[in-house]
Design an enzyme around this catalytic site. Sequence first.
Site, PDB file in Angstrom:
ATOM      1  N   GLN A  29     -10.940 -26.575   5.975  1.00  0.00           N
ATOM      2  CA  GLN A  29     -11.331 -25.175   5.874  1.00  0.00           C
ATOM      3  C   GLN A  29     -12.831 -25.057   6.052  1.00  0.00           C
ATOM      4  OE1 GLN A  29      -9.680 -22.852   2.706  1.00  0.00           O
ATOM      5  NE2 GLN A  29     -11.319 -21.319   2.761  1.00  0.00           N
ATOM      6  N   GLY A  30     -13.229 -24.128   6.911  1.00  0.00           N
ATOM      7  CA  GLY A  30     -14.639 -23.844   7.132  1.00  0.00           C
ATOM      8  C   GLY A  30     -14.944 -22.402   6.802  1.00  0.00           C
ATOM      9  N   ALA A  31     -16.162 -21.973   7.113  1.00  0.00           N
ATOM     10  CA  ALA A  31     -16.574 -20.607   6.808  1.00  0.00           C
ATOM     11  C   ALA A  31     -15.874 -19.585   7.694  1.00  0.00           C
ATOM     12  CB  ALA A  31     -18.090 -20.479   6.972  1.00  0.00           C
ATOM     13  N   GLU A  32     -15.467 -20.002   8.897  1.00  0.00           N
ATOM     14  CA  GLU A  32     -14.874 -19.075   9.858  1.00  0.00           C
ATOM     15  C   GLU A  32     -13.362 -19.219   9.998  1.00  0.00           C
ATOM     16  OE1 GLU A  32     -16.287 -16.583  11.682  1.00  0.00           O
ATOM     17  OE2 GLU A  32     -18.077 -16.912  10.473  1.00  0.00           O
ATOM     18  N   ALA A  33     -12.832 -20.396   9.724  1.00  0.00           N
ATOM     19  CA  ALA A  33     -11.409 -20.612   9.989  1.00  0.00           C
ATOM     20  C   ALA A  33     -10.820 -21.699   9.102  1.00  0.00           C
ATOM     21  CB  ALA A  33     -11.203 -20.993  11.463  1.00  0.00           C
ATOM     22  N   VAL A  35      -7.801 -24.762   9.200  1.00  0.00           N
ATOM     23  CA  VAL A  35      -7.077 -25.586  10.162  1.00  0.00           C
ATOM     24  C   VAL A  35      -5.831 -26.156   9.487  1.00  0.00           C
ATOM     25  CG1 VAL A  35      -7.161 -27.652  11.602  1.00  0.00           C
ATOM     26  CG2 VAL A  35      -9.163 -26.153  11.461  1.00  0.00           C
ATOM     27  N   LYS A  50      -5.183 -23.044  14.175  1.00  0.00           N
ATOM     28  CA  LYS A  50      -6.504 -22.602  13.722  1.00  0.00           C
ATOM     29  C   LYS A  50      -6.413 -21.122  13.391  1.00  0.00           C
ATOM     30  CE  LYS A  50     -11.354 -22.590  15.228  1.00  0.00           C
ATOM     31  NZ  LYS A  50     -12.270 -22.982  16.335  1.00  0.00           N
ATOM     32  N   ASP A 167     -21.223 -26.090  20.473  1.00  0.00           N
ATOM     33  CA  ASP A 167     -21.308 -26.821  19.203  1.00  0.00           C
ATOM     34  C   ASP A 167     -21.023 -28.303  19.448  1.00  0.00           C
ATOM     35  OD1 ASP A 167     -21.597 -27.308  16.476  1.00  0.00           O
ATOM     36  OD2 ASP A 167     -19.507 -26.824  16.025  1.00  0.00           O
TER      37      ASP A 167
END
Length: 268
Positions: A29-33, A35, A50, A167
């Site tokens: 888990q990230g700030a935008e999405a 997985v 995603k 990125d």
Amino acid sequence: MQTSSFASKLNMASPLSHTLLQSSSLVAQGAEARVYKSSLTIGGPPFLLKHRFNKQYRHPSLDASLTRSRVAGEARALLKCLRSGVNVPGVRFVDASEGILGIEWIDGLSVRRLLPGGTEDEEDLDGESIHDPQAKLSAHGISVGNLMSLIGIELAKMHAADIIHGDLTTSNMMLRHLTKFQVPVGSSDSLQLVLIDFGLSYHSALVEDKAVDLYVLERAFASTHPESEPLFASVLQAYADRLGKEWSGVKRRLDDVRLRGRKRSMVG
């Protein structure tokens, strides 16, 4: 999903999306999405889901618009790469309205895990800790030099298709062994370097954007892997060989970008 039917798949019915999310395993888990690892059938081949979840700090209509745009943009970038022969995950499922993208699950190791550096307690998507990069390289039957060449070739193919990753890090590159059914016709090479995570990608033919893409990777090498100058030099050599006559323009702009970066570092 066939490329020709991509537009019609962008707004698939949402019930299937929700069903897939509910039956999937969260792996990151990230700030935008978030997985997930998912499968359409029990014991079937896995794929990666995603999910760009709702952002409470944005106005709902703006958030919905940005989510649709970014999911569709990532899918289009992957499809263009695939058509251009760039090694990227295949697109399996798109629900732009719900912020969900399903892509091929890549079984392999990230380049970050195959090179010295990184943190000892870092884990990959399957929860395996990083340790002894040299042993992992030997187990894959590849040298550092050959690995850098594979990276440079894929980046050149991507830029030749006018796709900017946005990125580039060694975490967003996977080395995998192909099965006998996956090896391209006429090829005997079972090792493949796959570029992943195109969430910030976009289309551009500008030399500036391609140079900045390379500079981002150079800084990622420097911050993650010790004594990385020779490594990145090998990447650039393979990139130049593959890109051909366009390399001279990219090189000049890369030198300019480096100079601007050093000036910003000095000013703070």
